[in-house]
Design a protein around this motif. Structure first.
Motif, short mmCIF file in Angstrom:
data_model
loop_
_atom_site.label_atom_id
_atom_site.label_comp_id
_atom_site.label_asym_id
_atom_site.label_seq_id
_atom_site.Cartn_x
_atom_site.Cartn_y
_atom_site.Cartn_z
N VAL A 167 0.82 -1.20 0.00
CA VAL A 167 0.00 0.00 0.00
C VAL A 167 0.86 1.26 0.00
CG1 VAL A 167 -1.71 1.33 1.32
CG2 VAL A 167 -1.95 -1.16 1.08
N ASP A 168 1.93 1.26 0.79
CA ASP A 168 2.78 2.45 0.83
C ASP A 168 4.17 2.10 1.33
OD1 ASP A 168 3.05 5.46 0.67
OD2 ASP A 168 3.62 5.11 2.75
N ALA A 169 5.16 2.39 0.52
CA ALA A 169 6.55 2.06 0.86
C ALA A 169 7.09 2.93 1.98
CB ALA A 169 7.44 2.20 -0.38
N SER A 170 6.54 4.13 2.16
CA SER A 170 7.00 4.99 3.25
C SER A 170 6.65 4.39 4.60
CB SER A 170 6.39 6.39 3.13
OG SER A 170 6.90 7.09 2.02
N ILE A 171 5.44 3.85 4.74
CA ILE A 171 5.04 3.22 6.00
C ILE A 171 5.89 1.97 6.22
CG2 ILE A 171 3.16 2.14 7.28
CD1 ILE A 171 2.84 5.14 6.95
N GLY A 172 6.13 1.21 5.15
CA GLY A 172 6.99 0.03 5.26
C GLY A 172 8.40 0.41 5.69
N PHE A 278 22.58 18.26 19.74
CA PHE A 278 22.05 17.40 18.67
C PHE A 278 20.97 18.16 17.91
CE2 PHE A 278 18.55 14.11 17.90
CZ PHE A 278 18.97 13.84 16.62
N THR A 279 21.18 18.35 16.59
CA THR A 279 20.23 19.10 15.77
C THR A 279 19.86 18.32 14.51
OG1 THR A 279 21.29 21.16 16.50
CG2 THR A 279 19.80 21.30 14.61
N PRO A 280 18.64 17.80 14.42
CA PRO A 280 18.18 17.18 13.18
C PRO A 280 17.43 18.19 12.31
CG PRO A 280 16.65 16.65 14.94
CD PRO A 280 17.70 17.58 15.53
N SER A 281 17.54 18.05 11.01
CA SER A 281 16.80 18.93 10.10
C SER A 281 16.32 18.11 8.91
CB SER A 281 17.67 20.10 9.63
OG SER A 281 18.85 19.64 9.01
N LYS A 282 15.12 18.38 8.46
CA LYS A 282 14.48 17.61 7.40
C LYS A 282 15.15 17.83 6.05
CE LYS A 282 10.01 17.00 5.07
NZ LYS A 282 8.61 17.45 5.01
N ILE A 283 15.32 16.73 5.31
CA ILE A 283 15.79 16.81 3.92
C ILE A 283 14.57 17.00 3.02
CG2 ILE A 283 16.93 15.57 2.04
CD1 ILE A 283 18.60 14.12 4.10
N ASP A 284 14.50 18.11 2.35
CA ASP A 284 13.34 18.45 1.51
C ASP A 284 13.58 18.08 0.05
OD1 ASP A 284 11.57 19.62 3.47
OD2 ASP A 284 12.96 21.33 3.56
N ASN A 285 12.50 18.24 -0.73
CA ASN A 285 12.54 18.15 -2.19
C ASN A 285 12.89 16.76 -2.72
OD1 ASN A 285 11.99 20.96 -2.25
ND2 ASN A 285 14.16 21.40 -2.03
N LYS A 286 12.48 15.72 -2.00
CA LYS A 286 12.68 14.35 -2.48
C LYS A 286 11.58 13.99 -3.48
CE LYS A 286 12.21 12.35 1.40
NZ LYS A 286 12.05 11.17 2.29
N ILE A 287 11.90 13.09 -4.40
CA ILE A 287 10.87 12.57 -5.30
C ILE A 287 10.43 11.18 -4.88
CG2 ILE A 287 11.84 13.87 -7.24
CD1 ILE A 287 12.70 11.03 -8.37
N ALA A 288 11.05 10.61 -3.87
CA ALA A 288 10.74 9.24 -3.46
C ALA A 288 10.59 9.16 -1.95
CB ALA A 288 11.85 8.28 -3.91
N LEU A 289 9.76 8.20 -1.50
CA LEU A 289 9.51 8.01 -0.07
C LEU A 289 9.25 9.35 0.61
CD1 LEU A 289 12.18 5.30 0.86
CD2 LEU A 289 9.77 4.95 0.29
N ARG A 290 8.33 10.08 0.05
CA ARG A 290 8.12 11.46 0.50
C ARG A 290 7.55 11.54 1.91
NH1 ARG A 290 8.19 15.67 -2.73
NH2 ARG A 290 6.24 16.58 -1.94
N CYS A 291 6.86 10.49 2.34
CA CYS A 291 6.34 10.50 3.72
C CYS A 291 7.43 10.20 4.75
CB CYS A 291 5.21 9.49 3.88
SG CYS A 291 3.74 9.86 2.90
N VAL A 292 8.50 9.55 4.32
CA VAL A 292 9.60 9.27 5.24
C VAL A 292 10.32 10.57 5.56
CG1 VAL A 292 11.81 8.08 5.54
CG2 VAL A 292 9.91 6.92 4.40
N GLN A 293 10.47 10.85 6.85
CA GLN A 293 11.11 12.09 7.26
C GLN A 293 12.61 11.85 7.42
OE1 GLN A 293 8.85 15.05 7.52
NE2 GLN A 293 7.99 13.39 6.28
N ASN A 294 13.33 11.94 6.29
CA ASN A 294 14.78 11.79 6.32
C ASN A 294 15.42 13.06 6.88
OD1 ASN A 294 13.99 10.08 3.59
ND2 ASN A 294 15.66 9.16 4.78
#
Length: 483
Positions: A167-172, A278-294
């Protein structure tokens, strides 16, 4: 408007046909034949007597969440298609437990995730309301035993991953990173106190986890990581960067791999969300696995206590203890994604009509559909065999790399064919295959690129490593042996 005109045409056809029946007695065949041709041009269906009836927008779409007024001719993925991909009855290879897990997760994904996930994918957001619902599926922690974890067989855990990806690779991917990277590392390499503190909350998805290995300067060459851990009184100071860390923007528990200042060996540390430095920041402008918060991660003199170090990690080789299982799960992702793409394509080709016939009736479409179906069967068997080998303790890294690489290659073909047969709708995320098409590109690359995994498999086949160019001394030695 179309529905009104269609009903009008139907009434007119029935009146005309009735008049002809009265005039010519039983000589209705020529009239019926002409009506059938005209009905076909208008994409009308016929009743049991061959008479045209009002064509529905689509029999499934008008009664489902997948109906859209802008394009009523086919059902969107909001109403997920039935599973029709098991041409060789491969479900029979599974145990009752494995089938039960598969059924539970399939139902959940179709009912709870499919109706909403496209909007989240478009916005590149993660549906956080889904995570707490996973607790009821009893799959938390995957194969880990105790600590509130499900203690599934490897194959049963793979079925959960498979059905999520369908159904969705991001959830997987979220489930894989959280369970088979973050949680598994703690379960395998943590001490009892760390396990008791972290695993129960992670199993219930009250705590979210991620796994920070990859760096901006080291992707495939992960063993050359430069993130450092300097020993200080009472703990360690972490300095360095990480990149492409799935779940990284919101994870409560971050497993960080860093090089020790004591012996230059790689160690692993648990960093909690909100830790200073420790500072995390989101990688934007992806074309794949867009729901995954890299995330990109920055560690600047980030202090963690001695109790945060995982004592079971003695060097980089210990990453293989985790990756051995996670790579199995990654090999199942393209299988599930291809199943979903096939199921969607199969339904679409039956619903969508052109030239008076369903697209499924055309030879070119059937060839592509059959090629997709054959790939799905082969991919399932590759991952199934790999998983069974792992369960009896005889799987090698070379085998895992071979299956992961080959399945992602074939998965690319499947989603590409699915995109083709859906025509223009194949590039719209609402019809699923465009999303799978994009997401497959990430699966093809992460957890070892296709090329690196094939070189690992090649090393197994030849006994020679081609991952690094041989040194001058090694080349001279080889030339001497050949001479």
């Amino acid at each position: 408007m179309l529905a009104t005109q269609t009903k009008l045409y139907t009434v007119q056809f029935q009146v005309i046909d009735h008049q002809r029946a009265v005039t010519y007695g039983g000589a209705m065949e020529p009239a019926r034949d002409r009506l059938a041709v005209l009905a076909g041009q208008l994409e009308l269906k016929s009743d049991q007597n061959g008479l045209p009836v009002a064509r529905q927008d689509t029999s499934a779409a008008t009664k489902s969440r997948g109906y859209t007024q802008k394009f009523p001719q086919a059902t969107t993925a909001a109403e997920f298609p039935a599973a029709v991909h098991d041409a060789l009855a491969l479900d029979g290879l599974l145990t009752a437990e494995e089938r039960d897990v598969r059924k539970r997760v399939r139902t959940f994904m179709e009912q709870e995730v499919a109706p909403i996930i496209t909007d989240y994918w478009e916005r590149a957001e993660f549906p956080h309301q889904i995570a707490p619902l996973l607790k009821a599926l009893n799959i938390g922690g995957g194969t880990i035993k105790g600590y509130g974890c499900a203690g599934l067989s490897i194959t049963a855990a793979a079925m959960a991953t498979l059905e999520m990806a369908r159904v969705d690779a991001s959830i997987g991917t979220f489930y894989l990173v959280h369970t088979f990277l973050a949680m598994l590392t703690i379960a395998l390499m943590g001490n009892e106190e760390q396990k008791q503190e972290l695993l129960p909350g992670m199993a219930s998805h009250e705590l979210m986890g991620c796994w920070a290995l990859t760096e901006p300067s080291n992707g495939s060459d992960a063993s050359a990581l430069t993130c450092s851990a300097m020993k200080v009184t009472g703990g360690w100071l972490l300095d360095g960067q990480k990149r492409w860390i799935g779940n990284g923007t919101f994870a409560d528990v971050v497993v960080v791999w860093a090089r020790s200042s004591i012996n230059n060996q790689v160690n692993a540390f648990v960093v909690r969300k909100g830790t200073p430095g420790f500072t995390p920041s989101k990688i934007d402008n992806k074309i794949a696995l867009r729901c995954v918060q890299n995330a990109d991660m920055l560690f600047e003199r980030c202090f963690v206590p001695d109790s945060a170090r995982l004592p079971g990690v003695q060097g980089f080789k210990d990453t293989n203890k985790v990756l051995a299982l996670s790579r199995i799960m990654v090999s199942w992702l393209p299988v599930g994604m291809s199943m979903g793409a096939y199921d969607m394509a199969a339904r679409y080709l039956k619903e969508r009509h052109q030239f008076g016939s369903p697209l499924a009736s055309f030879q070119l479409m059937q060839e592509k559909l059959a090629r997709m179906l054959a790939n799905v069967q082969a991919m399932f068997l590759m991952s199934w065999r790999l998983t069974r080998l792992a369960e009896v303790g005889s799987m090698s890294h070379e085998q895992a790399s071979l299956v992961k690489a080959w399945n992602t290659l074939r998965g690319r073909e499947v989603v590409s064919l699915a995109r083709e047969v859906l025509g223009g709708n194949g590039v719209q995320a609402d019809f699923h295959v465009a999303k799978q098409f994009c997401d497959m590109e990430a699966i093809y690359t992460y957890e070892g690129t296709y090329e690196v995994n094939m070189l690992v498999a090649g090393r197994g086949a030849t006994g020679l490593s081609a991952i690094k160019a041989p040194s001058k001394a090694a080349r001279q030695q080889q030339q001497h042996v050949q001479a």
